[in-house]
Design an enzyme around this catalytic site. Structure first.
Site, PDB file in Angstrom:
ATOM      1  N   ILE A   9       0.837  -1.197   0.000  1.00 55.63           N
ATOM      2  CA  ILE A   9       0.000   0.000   0.000  1.00 55.63           C
ATOM      3  C   ILE A   9       0.873   1.249   0.000  1.00 55.63           C
ATOM      4  O   ILE A   9       0.640   2.189  -0.765  1.00 55.63           O
ATOM      5  CB  ILE A   9      -0.956  -0.010   1.200  1.00 55.63           C
ATOM      6  CG1 ILE A   9      -1.950  -1.168   1.076  1.00 55.63           C
ATOM      7  CG2 ILE A   9      -1.708   1.317   1.304  1.00 55.63           C
ATOM      8  CD1 ILE A   9      -2.857  -1.343   2.281  1.00 55.63           C
ATOM      9  N   ASP A  56      11.066   2.581   6.802  1.00 55.34           N
ATOM     10  CA  ASP A  56      10.682   1.183   6.968  1.00 55.34           C
ATOM     11  C   ASP A  56      11.785   0.507   7.782  1.00 55.34           C
ATOM     12  O   ASP A  56      12.948   0.931   7.747  1.00 55.34           O
ATOM     13  CB  ASP A  56      10.512   0.507   5.607  1.00 55.34           C
ATOM     14  CG  ASP A  56       9.703  -0.783   5.694  1.00 55.34           C
ATOM     15  OD1 ASP A  56       8.533  -0.772   5.290  1.00 55.34           O
ATOM     16  OD2 ASP A  56      10.253  -1.798   6.177  1.00 55.34           O
ATOM     17  N   ALA A  84      -4.480   4.716   8.080  1.00 51.61           N
ATOM     18  CA  ALA A  84      -5.364   3.711   7.480  1.00 51.61           C
ATOM     19  C   ALA A  84      -4.747   2.329   7.641  1.00 51.61           C
ATOM     20  O   ALA A  84      -4.954   1.447   6.813  1.00 51.61           O
ATOM     21  CB  ALA A  84      -5.602   4.020   6.001  1.00 51.61           C
ATOM     22  N   GLU A 130     -13.233  -0.452  18.179  1.00 46.99           N
ATOM     23  CA  GLU A 130     -14.229  -0.159  17.153  1.00 46.99           C
ATOM     24  C   GLU A 130     -15.548  -0.833  17.491  1.00 46.99           C
ATOM     25  O   GLU A 130     -15.566  -1.890  18.123  1.00 46.99           O
ATOM     26  CB  GLU A 130     -13.730  -0.633  15.785  1.00 46.99           C
ATOM     27  CG  GLU A 130     -12.459   0.080  15.340  1.00 46.99           C
ATOM     28  CD  GLU A 130     -11.975  -0.359  13.963  1.00 46.99           C
ATOM     29  OE1 GLU A 130     -12.599  -1.275  13.386  1.00 46.99           O
ATOM     30  OE2 GLU A 130     -10.984   0.210  13.474  1.00 46.99           O
ATOM     31  N   HIS A 185     -13.447   2.470   9.209  1.00 43.28           N
ATOM     32  CA  HIS A 185     -12.639   1.323   8.792  1.00 43.28           C
ATOM     33  C   HIS A 185     -13.062   0.841   7.400  1.00 43.28           C
ATOM     34  O   HIS A 185     -13.373  -0.330   7.183  1.00 43.28           O
ATOM     35  CB  HIS A 185     -12.767   0.179   9.801  1.00 43.28           C
ATOM     36  CG  HIS A 185     -11.599  -0.772   9.766  1.00 43.28           C
ATOM     37  ND1 HIS A 185     -11.173  -1.468  10.860  1.00 43.28           N
ATOM     38  CD2 HIS A 185     -10.764  -1.150   8.756  1.00 43.28           C
ATOM     39  CE1 HIS A 185     -10.149  -2.228  10.538  1.00 43.28           C
ATOM     40  NE2 HIS A 185      -9.879  -2.055   9.262  1.00 43.28           N
ATOM     41  N   ILE A 186     -13.041   1.768   6.454  1.00 42.04           N
ATOM     42  CA  ILE A 186     -13.526   1.474   5.102  1.00 42.04           C
ATOM     43  C   ILE A 186     -12.430   1.613   4.053  1.00 42.04           C
ATOM     44  O   ILE A 186     -12.729   1.701   2.863  1.00 42.04           O
ATOM     45  CB  ILE A 186     -14.706   2.387   4.727  1.00 42.04           C
ATOM     46  CG1 ILE A 186     -14.311   3.858   4.876  1.00 42.04           C
ATOM     47  CG2 ILE A 186     -15.936   2.064   5.566  1.00 42.04           C
ATOM     48  CD1 ILE A 186     -15.292   4.837   4.261  1.00 42.04           C
ATOM     49  N   GLY A 187     -11.168   1.626   4.474  1.00 41.96           N
ATOM     50  CA  GLY A 187     -10.093   1.790   3.503  1.00 41.96           C
ATOM     51  C   GLY A 187     -10.179   0.805   2.352  1.00 41.96           C
ATOM     52  O   GLY A 187      -9.947   1.160   1.195  1.00 41.96           O
ATOM     53  N   GLY A 188     -10.532  -0.430   2.642  1.00 45.89           N
ATOM     54  CA  GLY A 188     -10.650  -1.444   1.599  1.00 45.89           C
ATOM     55  C   GLY A 188     -12.075  -1.761   1.221  1.00 45.89           C
ATOM     56  O   GLY A 188     -12.325  -2.752   0.533  1.00 45.89           O
TER      57      GLY A 188
END
Length: 409
Positions: free
Chosen positions: A162, A181, A238, A269, A292-295
């Protein structure tokens, strides 16, 4: 206690949480029609009852398959998480019961990246606060605290699938991209890897989080990190709700160290759409809150349905465990003989020798054999003559250290 079945392909499959219809289509195309679906998550006795006869189960993020739940499901042979995360499953307990767990780590990558890109533009133009004011009948036509994204710096924490895609999209809008990272990564485009989190926080106008939930990432963005961010910058999360200390974020917004944020995931949540949502961030009109709708796009859910259902079908039909998150990974061809025996065992010395001794003593012809292990679990796949399948199954189940044995014919 070893478990097993000689009926290798006649599976009872249960899907929870309204998994996309592409999962049913994929399973049906593979010949699996004993599938029942539930529109919501289940818990407690209701969950145990629904899964009591299940061989394969599909869930999303809300259903909790704990060690206690798994102990009451002796038939369960595999779990499909129709999402990226697998925190809702006790992975170690599943492995110890010989249950591989599959997920969909890449299918919603584009959907999450597009949401984050949109939030970057909205935050930098001050849209959330202006939108809220207009809904109350107010009017604030001003260029104050509103900027183009071109020429600004996006800092990506976690440069995986991502993170890399967001970086590529952001560069198309003219942004400079830096990332941090824990591993050295090959940058895409003109992105640059920075040597520390502190360096990224000091450089970025927008910080976007894309890390997994681990002990190391819990509250990785706290008071000290927000203080290290550029004054007037923005935060986007996200990834996982536990990554951000929400109280510390609220404090940073209160003192205007940050001019806004976009949060899609939360430490706690609601369990369903009818449950209340509570967070200290509700009082900030410069914060974009999404559930929680990123995907959660039609395309992502369709892709996830196909991907995870195909993994469950492959494991059920021929024993392949490629991409399993808690299990030895074996990519298998179609059986070389007429029957395939799957043997899952504790990874102890001499196990393969004991397995082969049983075949030799019974005069069973082994056509092909595959073995992979983790530190705790061993997985042997044996292709044998069909007429020897029953004696092989009984012999293998009797070996000390056997967790589970199954025949695919």
């Amino acid at each position: 206690m070893a478990t097993g079945t000689a009926n290798g392909r006649d599976f009872n499959i249960v899907l929870l949480e309204g998994i996309h219809a592409t999962a049913l289509e994929t399973l049906a195309a593979a010949g699996h029609t004993r599938v029942s679906s539930h529109a919501r998550s289940l818990a407690g006795d209701e969950l145990i009852a629904a899964l009591a006869e299940a061989d394969l189960v599909g869930i999303r993020s809300r259903t909790q398959l704990t060690a206690e739940v798994l102990a009451q499901l002796p038939r369960l042979a595999a779990i499909g998480c129709f999402c990226i995360g697998t925190n809702q499953v006790d992975l170690a307990a599943a492995a110890q019961r010989g249950i591989p767990v599959f997920n969909a780590p890449f299918s919603n990558t584009r959907s999450v990246a597009e949401l984050v890109l949109a939030e970057i533009v909205m935050l930098m133009r001050g849209i959330p606060e202006k939108n809220a004011l207009l809904h109350r009948g107010g009017w604030m036509k001003s260029a104050a605290n509103a900027w183009e994204v071109r020429g600004k710096t996006l800092g990506i924490i976690g440069y995986g699938h991502i993170g890399t895609q967001i970086g590529v999209l952001a560069e198309q809008l003219g942004m400079n991209v830096v990332f941090h990272d824990i591993e050295a990564k090959l940058p895409l485009g003109n992105a640059r890897q920075l040597g520390s989190l502190e360096a990224l926080l000091a450089a970025a106008d927008v910080v976007s989080l894309h890390v997994p939930e681990t002990p190391a990432t819990r509250d990785m963005m706290g008071a000290a990190q927000f203080a290290a961010m550029k004054p007037g910058s923005f935060l986007i999360n996200a990834s996982r709700g536990t990554v951000v200390d929400i109280d510390a974020l609220a404090a940073a917004l209160e003192r205007k160290q940050l001019l806004g944020a976009a949060i899609d995931v939360f430490p706690v949540e609601p369990k369903g759409n009818d449950d209340p949502f509570v967070t200290p961030l509700l009082r900030f009109e410069n914060v974009i809150l999404t559930p929680h709708i990123g995907g959660s796009t039609a395309e992502a859910q369709a892709n996830i349905g196909r991907e995870v259902a195909a993994k469950l079908a492959r494991y059920g039909d021929n024993g392949s465990t490629a991409t399993a998150v808690n299990f030895p990974q074996v990519t298998l061809p179609e059986p070389a003989g007429q029957c395939r025996i799957l043997h899952i065992h504790h990874n102890v010395p001499g196990m393969l020798a004991r397995i082969n001794e049983r075949f030799s003593a019974a005069g069973i012809n082994i056509v092909a054999q595959y073995l992979q292990t983790t530190p705790d679990i061993g997985y042997v796949v044996i292709d044998a003559d069909a007429d020897a399948s029953r004696v092989a199954f009984d012999e293998l189940k009797a070996i000390e250290g056997t967790i589970r044995c199954r025949i695919v014919c």
